[in-house]
Design an enzyme around this catalytic site. Structure first.
Site, PDB file in Angstrom:
ATOM      1  N   SER A  24      59.332  44.885  93.986  1.00 36.17           N
ATOM      2  CA  SER A  24      58.000  45.497  94.043  1.00 36.17           C
ATOM      3  C   SER A  24      58.006  46.837  93.319  1.00 36.17           C
ATOM      4  CB  SER A  24      57.646  45.716  95.522  1.00 36.17           C
ATOM      5  OG  SER A  24      56.255  45.740  95.712  1.00 36.17           O
ATOM      6  N   PRO A  25      56.889  47.193  92.696  1.00 36.71           N
ATOM      7  CA  PRO A  25      56.845  48.516  92.064  1.00 36.71           C
ATOM      8  C   PRO A  25      56.996  49.618  93.106  1.00 36.71           C
ATOM      9  CG  PRO A  25      54.665  47.470  92.081  1.00 36.71           C
ATOM     10  CD  PRO A  25      55.641  46.448  92.543  1.00 36.71           C
ATOM     11  N   CYS A  27      57.301  53.887  93.244  1.00 37.73           N
ATOM     12  CA  CYS A  27      57.336  55.208  92.622  1.00 37.73           C
ATOM     13  C   CYS A  27      58.612  55.939  92.997  1.00 37.73           C
ATOM     14  CB  CYS A  27      56.164  56.059  93.111  1.00 37.73           C
ATOM     15  SG  CYS A  27      54.623  55.614  92.348  1.00 37.73           S
ATOM     16  N   ALA A  59      54.282  52.324  89.552  1.00 40.97           N
ATOM     17  CA  ALA A  59      52.990  52.760  89.006  1.00 40.97           C
ATOM     18  C   ALA A  59      53.248  53.733  87.861  1.00 40.97           C
ATOM     19  CB  ALA A  59      52.178  53.438  90.102  1.00 40.97           C
ATOM     20  N   TYR A 184      43.965  53.343  94.851  1.00 41.10           N
ATOM     21  CA  TYR A 184      43.978  54.097  93.607  1.00 41.10           C
ATOM     22  C   TYR A 184      42.719  53.756  92.803  1.00 41.10           C
ATOM     23  CZ  TYR A 184      48.482  55.433  95.327  1.00 41.10           C
ATOM     24  OH  TYR A 184      49.464  55.939  96.138  1.00 41.10           O
ATOM     25  N   ARG A 232      47.712  43.527  90.907  1.00 39.15           N
ATOM     26  CA  ARG A 232      47.989  43.786  92.331  1.00 39.15           C
ATOM     27  C   ARG A 232      46.688  44.215  92.998  1.00 39.15           C
ATOM     28  NH1 ARG A 232      52.820  46.819  95.672  1.00 39.15           N
ATOM     29  NH2 ARG A 232      53.635  44.711  95.561  1.00 39.15           N
ATOM     30  N   LEU A 303      56.816  43.817 104.358  1.00 39.47           N
ATOM     31  CA  LEU A 303      57.670  43.537 105.508  1.00 39.47           C
ATOM     32  C   LEU A 303      58.235  42.121 105.518  1.00 39.47           C
ATOM     33  CD1 LEU A 303      56.071  45.633 108.377  1.00 39.47           C
ATOM     34  CD2 LEU A 303      58.286  45.934 107.290  1.00 39.47           C
ATOM     35  N   ARG A 326      61.058  47.848 100.170  1.00 35.16           N
ATOM     36  CA  ARG A 326      62.086  48.633 100.868  1.00 35.16           C
ATOM     37  C   ARG A 326      63.377  47.872 101.094  1.00 35.16           C
ATOM     38  NH1 ARG A 326      57.771  50.279 105.234  1.00 35.16           N
ATOM     39  NH2 ARG A 326      57.026  48.254 104.477  1.00 35.16           N
TER      40      ARG A 326
HETATM   41  C1  FNR Z   1      55.840  51.832  97.275  1.00 34.25           C
HETATM   42  N1  FNR Z   1      54.782  50.966  97.040  1.00 34.25           N
HETATM   43  C2  FNR Z   1      54.158  50.958  95.816  1.00 34.25           C
HETATM   44  N2  FNR Z   1      53.229  50.007  95.522  1.00 34.25           N
HETATM   45  C3  FNR Z   1      52.697  49.910  94.298  1.00 34.25           C
HETATM   46  O1  FNR Z   1      51.879  49.023  94.054  1.00 34.25           O
HETATM   47  N3  FNR Z   1      53.060  50.786  93.311  1.00 34.25           N
HETATM   48  C4  FNR Z   1      53.972  51.778  93.530  1.00 34.25           C
HETATM   49  O2  FNR Z   1      54.323  52.516  92.604  1.00 34.25           O
HETATM   50  C5  FNR Z   1      54.497  51.914  94.838  1.00 34.25           C
HETATM   51  N4  FNR Z   1      55.388  52.900  95.151  1.00 34.25           N
HETATM   52  C6  FNR Z   1      56.142  52.826  96.322  1.00 34.25           C
HETATM   53  C7  FNR Z   1      57.224  53.686  96.517  1.00 34.25           C
HETATM   54  C8  FNR Z   1      58.040  53.519  97.634  1.00 34.25           C
HETATM   55  C9  FNR Z   1      59.238  54.429  97.805  1.00 34.25           C
HETATM   56  C10 FNR Z   1      57.742  52.522  98.585  1.00 34.25           C
HETATM   57  C11 FNR Z   1      58.616  52.320  99.796  1.00 34.25           C
HETATM   58  C12 FNR Z   1      56.647  51.722  98.428  1.00 34.25           C
HETATM   59  C13 FNR Z   1      54.533  49.842  97.960  1.00 34.25           C
HETATM   60  C14 FNR Z   1      55.554  48.728  97.716  1.00 34.25           C
HETATM   61  O3  FNR Z   1      55.470  48.224  96.397  1.00 34.25           O
HETATM   62  C15 FNR Z   1      55.355  47.565  98.706  1.00 34.25           C
HETATM   63  O4  FNR Z   1      54.113  46.965  98.463  1.00 34.25           O
HETATM   64  C16 FNR Z   1      55.421  48.050 100.152  1.00 34.25           C
HETATM   65  O5  FNR Z   1      56.543  48.895 100.343  1.00 34.25           O
HETATM   66  C17 FNR Z   1      55.496  46.876 101.128  1.00 34.25           C
HETATM   67  O6  FNR Z   1      56.601  46.052 100.863  1.00 34.25           O
HETATM   68  P1  FNR Z   1      57.993  46.195 101.670  1.00 34.25           P
HETATM   69  O7  FNR Z   1      58.558  47.544 101.381  1.00 34.25           O
HETATM   70  O8  FNR Z   1      57.671  46.020 103.136  1.00 34.25           O
HETATM   71  O9  FNR Z   1      58.829  45.072 101.131  1.00 34.25           O
END
Ligand code: FNR
Length: 358
Positions: A24-25, A27, A59, A184, A232, A303, A326
């Site tokens: 997943s993306p 930041c 992102a 966003y 997304r 999750l 995560r």
């Molecule tokens: C994110 N998430 C996120 N989502 C997204 O669309 N673009 C982004 O740049 C980010 N940045 C980001 C940074 C960090 C440190 C975290 C933990 C999360 C959300 C992420 O992509 C994801 O959708 C959520 O964390 C839920 O999935 P997990 O972590 O439960 O597998």
């Protein structure tokens, strides 16, 4: 289990992912004036070493004021391409697919990095700038009003997404994902709770989705036979009177007609008073409904933390592939471990193969 589908290829029109597990993306807030650094190369590269089907870069803003923080990645100038090319080449060298999420934070921009407190800076502070949005209302009452974008500024913004996509193609990304989720800028236009405009970009569903459709069309113009366009979306605002699953389904049907190949279904982020019932796999039912009603390749995220849970989602046909955030930070090479959990034999990076438990 002989052939769990989690480890079967995800076949897209122009290329395939070697398995159905996608990073997943996320930041990293570690860019310098929007430029990627070695942090990004190593961070993203580790997942490719670990056999992820695709790695989607965080992102990445189409303009300086579209960054959530001053540490966000950007793709608004040609000089930024070089480091991205290094990243995509490394990901490719490991048999993974490189993706980029094109973004603009709108009213949620101009904030401090999360580990330094996340507060929004005023436009006059060193790391702050004037935010923009569909309207002036800030995300939180303690934050600063956004500037409502004029029609000509919206036209410029659409071109910025197109130019950013063009650079992403030059840099070698094969998945171009539009970030239309998490409150966003594009989601701010979709949500009736945020978008209070009374012109052709506000009001009815058709008007609220218009910006995303324009961005989609402008990006399509620069894609080649090497890329796949993903979006997304937040399937709901988790707030009364907000963007909801019904509208999201209607939108995805239209996006599919416009050539979007994959949707990545998340939720929330538009309004501060959202009430999210967070639990294991809580967003999967949205992916399930969208997949069933829109007949589009759909990713589930949120999750999902074990091989069994991920495989169950595919077995129930609730999604075509799994996106993990995560869990990948905790276990960058989880694709190796999950293969063992499911009894599948996959190739490891040659350099790591001596650690494989046969
Ligand atoms: C994110 N998430 C996120 N989502 C997204 O669309 N673009 C982004 O740049 C980010 N940045 C980001 C940074 C960090 C440190 C975290 C933990 C999360 C959300 C992420 O992509 C994801 O959708 C959520 O964390 C839920 O999935 P997990 O972590 O439960 O597998």
């Amino acid at each position: 289990m002989a052939n769990p589908s989690l480890y079967s290829p995800l076949v897209l029109k122009n290329f395939s992912l070697k398995n159905r597990i996608v990073v997943s993306p996320m930041c990293q807030y570690s860019a310098e004036q929007g430029f990627a650094t070695d942090w990004h190369l190593v961070h993203l590269g580790q997942f490719a070493i670990g056999a992820a089907g695709a790695v989607i870069q965080e992102a990445t803003s189409v303009s300086p004021e579209g960054r959530i923080t001053y540490g966000d990645l950007g793709i608004w100038e040609d000089g930024q391409i070089e480091k991205y090319r290094q990243i995509t080449e490394f990901i490719k060298s490991q048999g993974s697919i490189a993706g980029i999420q094109l973004a603009h934070a709108g009213r949620k921009a101009s904030t401090e990095k999360p580990w330094l407190g996340r507060k929004q800076f005023s436009p006059t502070e060193e790391h702050g700038w004037q935010t923009v949005g569909p309207a002036t209302l800030p995300y939180h009452e303690d934050e600063f009003p956004a500037k409502a974008l004029s029609i000509s500024e919206i036209e410029t913004l659409v071109l910025k997404f197109k130019d950013a996509a063009q650079r992403a193609v030059q840099a070698g990304y094969q998945i171009i994902e539009i970030h239309a989720a998490h409150g966003y800028l594009i989601h701010q236009f979709l949500s009736p709770l945020v978008n209070t405009r009374i012109d052709e970009y506000g009001g009815d569903f058709e008007n609220r989705i218009w910006l995303l459709l324009e961005i989609t069309a402008s990006i399509q113009e620069v894609l080649t036979s090497e890329q796949s366009l993903w979006v997304r979306l937040s399937a709901t605002d988790w707030a009364e009177g907000g963007w909801d699953l019904e509208e999201c389904i209607e939108l995805v049907k239209i996006l599919k007609d416009k050539g979007v190949e994959v949707v990545d279904i998340s939720s929330g982020g538009a309004v501060h008073h959202q009430q999210i019932p967070v639990e294991a796999g809580y967003q999967v039912p949205f992916a399930d409904a969208i997949r069933e009603q829109c007949h589009i390749i759909t990713g589930a995220v949120g999750l999902i933390t074990s091989a069994k849970q991920a495989q169950d989602i595919l077995d129930r046909a609730a999604a075509d592939f799994i996106i993990l955030g995560r869990e990948f930070l905790r276990h960058p090479h989880l694709v190796y471990d999950w293969a063992q959990d499911l009894g599948v034999d996959i190739d490891w990076a040659a350099q790591y193969a001596r650690a494989k438990i046969e």
